[in-house]
Motif scaffolding. Structure first.
Motif, PDB file in Angstrom:
ATOM      1  N   SER A  17       8.799   8.286   4.538  1.00  0.00           N
ATOM      2  CA  SER A  17       9.355   6.984   4.158  1.00  0.00           C
ATOM      3  C   SER A  17      10.719   7.126   3.495  1.00  0.00           C
ATOM      4  N   LEU A  18      11.523   6.095   3.639  1.00  0.00           N
ATOM      5  CA  LEU A  18      12.755   5.929   2.874  1.00  0.00           C
ATOM      6  C   LEU A  18      12.521   4.708   2.009  1.00  0.00           C
ATOM      7  N   LEU A  19      12.540   4.877   0.693  1.00  0.00           N
ATOM      8  CA  LEU A  19      12.090   3.825  -0.219  1.00  0.00           C
ATOM      9  C   LEU A  19      13.231   3.091  -0.903  1.00  0.00           C
ATOM     10  N   TRP A  20      13.062   1.793  -0.972  1.00  0.00           N
ATOM     11  CA  TRP A  20      13.970   0.890  -1.683  1.00  0.00           C
ATOM     12  C   TRP A  20      13.124   0.157  -2.704  1.00  0.00           C
ATOM     13  N   PHE A  21      13.503   0.223  -3.962  1.00  0.00           N
ATOM     14  CA  PHE A  21      12.717  -0.364  -5.041  1.00  0.00           C
ATOM     15  C   PHE A  21      13.293  -1.719  -5.449  1.00  0.00           C
ATOM     16  N   VAL A  22      12.428  -2.719  -5.493  1.00  0.00           N
ATOM     17  CA  VAL A  22      12.820  -4.058  -5.927  1.00  0.00           C
ATOM     18  C   VAL A  22      11.793  -4.566  -6.926  1.00  0.00           C
ATOM     19  N   PRO A  23      12.207  -5.427  -7.859  1.00  0.00           N
ATOM     20  CA  PRO A  23      11.221  -6.056  -8.738  1.00  0.00           C
ATOM     21  C   PRO A  23      10.177  -6.796  -7.888  1.00  0.00           C
ATOM     22  N   ARG A  24       8.932  -6.761  -8.313  1.00  0.00           N
ATOM     23  CA  ARG A  24       7.845  -7.382  -7.538  1.00  0.00           C
ATOM     24  C   ARG A  24       8.108  -8.867  -7.323  1.00  0.00           C
ATOM     25  N   THR A  25       8.835  -9.504  -8.217  1.00  0.00           N
ATOM     26  CA  THR A  25       9.154 -10.931  -8.081  1.00  0.00           C
ATOM     27  C   THR A  25      10.093 -11.195  -6.915  1.00  0.00           C
ATOM     28  N   ARG A  26      10.741 -10.156  -6.387  1.00  0.00           N
ATOM     29  CA  ARG A  26      11.665 -10.306  -5.257  1.00  0.00           C
ATOM     30  C   ARG A  26      11.045  -9.848  -3.938  1.00  0.00           C
ATOM     31  N   PHE A  27       9.744  -9.646  -3.967  1.00  0.00           N
ATOM     32  CA  PHE A  27       8.985  -9.224  -2.794  1.00  0.00           C
ATOM     33  C   PHE A  27       7.886 -10.253  -2.536  1.00  0.00           C
ATOM     34  N   ARG A  28       7.727 -10.620  -1.267  1.00  0.00           N
ATOM     35  CA  ARG A  28       6.679 -11.588  -0.939  1.00  0.00           C
ATOM     36  C   ARG A  28       5.970 -11.148   0.335  1.00  0.00           C
ATOM     37  N   LEU A  29       4.657 -11.039   0.234  1.00  0.00           N
ATOM     38  CA  LEU A  29       3.844 -10.734   1.404  1.00  0.00           C
ATOM     39  C   LEU A  29       3.680 -12.023   2.188  1.00  0.00           C
ATOM     40  N   LEU A  30       4.142 -12.041   3.421  1.00  0.00           N
ATOM     41  CA  LEU A  30       4.078 -13.241   4.249  1.00  0.00           C
ATOM     42  C   LEU A  30       2.740 -13.379   4.955  1.00  0.00           C
ATOM     43  N   LYS A  31       2.175 -12.253   5.366  1.00  0.00           N
ATOM     44  CA  LYS A  31       0.856 -12.283   5.998  1.00  0.00           C
ATOM     45  C   LYS A  31       0.246 -10.892   5.974  1.00  0.00           C
ATOM     46  N   GLY A  32      -1.084 -10.856   6.032  1.00  0.00           N
ATOM     47  CA  GLY A  32      -1.761  -9.598   6.232  1.00  0.00           C
ATOM     48  C   GLY A  32      -2.467  -8.968   5.056  1.00  0.00           C
ATOM     49  N   GLU A  33      -2.647  -9.684   3.970  1.00  0.00           N
ATOM     50  CA  GLU A  33      -3.375  -9.089   2.832  1.00  0.00           C
ATOM     51  C   GLU A  33      -4.708  -8.501   3.295  1.00  0.00           C
ATOM     52  N   GLU A  34      -5.399  -9.210   4.167  1.00  0.00           N
ATOM     53  CA  GLU A  34      -6.697  -8.743   4.660  1.00  0.00           C
ATOM     54  C   GLU A  34      -6.571  -7.525   5.574  1.00  0.00           C
ATOM     55  N   SER A  35      -5.377  -7.255   6.077  1.00  0.00           N
ATOM     56  CA  SER A  35      -5.153  -6.103   6.953  1.00  0.00           C
ATOM     57  C   SER A  35      -4.685  -4.869   6.187  1.00  0.00           C
ATOM     58  N   LEU A  36      -4.488  -5.017   4.887  1.00  0.00           N
ATOM     59  CA  LEU A  36      -4.000  -3.903   4.082  1.00  0.00           C
ATOM     60  C   LEU A  36      -5.138  -3.131   3.424  1.00  0.00           C
ATOM     61  N   THR A  37      -4.941  -1.852   3.302  1.00  0.00           N
ATOM     62  CA  THR A  37      -5.806  -1.009   2.497  1.00  0.00           C
ATOM     63  C   THR A  37      -4.907  -0.252   1.528  1.00  0.00           C
ATOM     64  N   GLU A  54      14.123  -9.583  -1.326  1.00  0.00           N
ATOM     65  CA  GLU A  54      15.477 -10.040  -1.615  1.00  0.00           C
ATOM     66  C   GLU A  54      16.149  -9.045  -2.547  1.00  0.00           C
ATOM     67  N   GLY A  55      17.397  -8.712  -2.230  1.00  0.00           N
ATOM     68  CA  GLY A  55      18.154  -7.809  -3.073  1.00  0.00           C
ATOM     69  C   GLY A  55      19.274  -7.164  -2.300  1.00  0.00           C
ATOM     70  N   GLU A  56      19.943  -6.243  -2.941  1.00  0.00           N
ATOM     71  CA  GLU A  56      21.047  -5.515  -2.341  1.00  0.00           C
ATOM     72  C   GLU A  56      20.538  -4.150  -1.899  1.00  0.00           C
ATOM     73  N   LEU A  57      20.449  -3.951  -0.620  1.00  0.00           N
ATOM     74  CA  LEU A  57      19.973  -2.687  -0.062  1.00  0.00           C
ATOM     75  C   LEU A  57      21.160  -1.737   0.058  1.00  0.00           C
ATOM     76  N   SER A  58      21.504  -1.117  -1.067  1.00  0.00           N
ATOM     77  CA  SER A  58      22.683  -0.252  -1.100  1.00  0.00           C
ATOM     78  C   SER A  58      22.333   1.217  -0.991  1.00  0.00           C
ATOM     79  N   GLY A  59      21.032   1.531  -0.967  1.00  0.00           N
ATOM     80  CA  GLY A  59      20.615   2.914  -0.846  1.00  0.00           C
ATOM     81  C   GLY A  59      19.104   3.011  -0.809  1.00  0.00           C
ATOM     82  N   ALA A  60      18.624   4.179  -0.456  1.00  0.00           N
ATOM     83  CA  ALA A  60      17.190   4.430  -0.395  1.00  0.00           C
ATOM     84  C   ALA A  60      16.911   5.812  -0.972  1.00  0.00           C
TER      85      ALA A  60
END
Length: 115
Positions: free
Chosen positions: A36-56, A17-23
């Motif tokens: 990659s083109l990166l957009w930085f958000v506070p970790r509190t505004r990011f939520r992993l919906l699925k796949g923790e076990e699929s990440l390295t 969640e946030g304003e994607l005004s640039g990368a």
């Protein structure tokens, strides 16, 4: 605004969640190769919906950023680290966000190679 994204195979999905005004496009040794083109958000505004076990995780240099890759398809949808003030952040690869116009997002170039 809320955005959803995933890796290529769909094993990893997230929302942010946030304003994607640039990368940011970085030229450090990993970002230049990855594209990659990166957009930085506070970790509190990011939520992993699925796949923790699929990440390295890959870290290098100062081990300050945890680059999170899908073990199935190899895509890096996001990384985790801290903002300069110490706030936990997510660095989202906007190329993995659904239904956005990449050409409409301004990109700032960052000289990470000089760090």
């Amino acid at each position: 605004m809320q955005y959803k994204g995933s890796c290529h195979c769909g094993a990893v999905a997230f929302e942010a969640e946030g304003e994607l005004s640039g990368a940011m496009a970085c030229n450090c040794s990993i970002c230049q190769r990855r594209g990659s083109l990166l957009w930085f958000v506070p970790r509190t505004r990011f939520r992993l919906l699925k796949g923790e076990e699929s990440l390295t995780t890959y870290t290098f240099n100062k081990h300050a950023i945890q680059h999170r890759f899908c073990k199935v398809c190899g895509i890096l949808p996001f990384a985790e680290g801290k903002m300069p003030d110490g706030t936990p952040m997510a660095a989202i690869n906007i190329r993995s966000i659904e239904d956005i116009d990449l050409d409409g997002i301004p990109v700032q170039h960052y000289d990470g190679r000089s760090l």
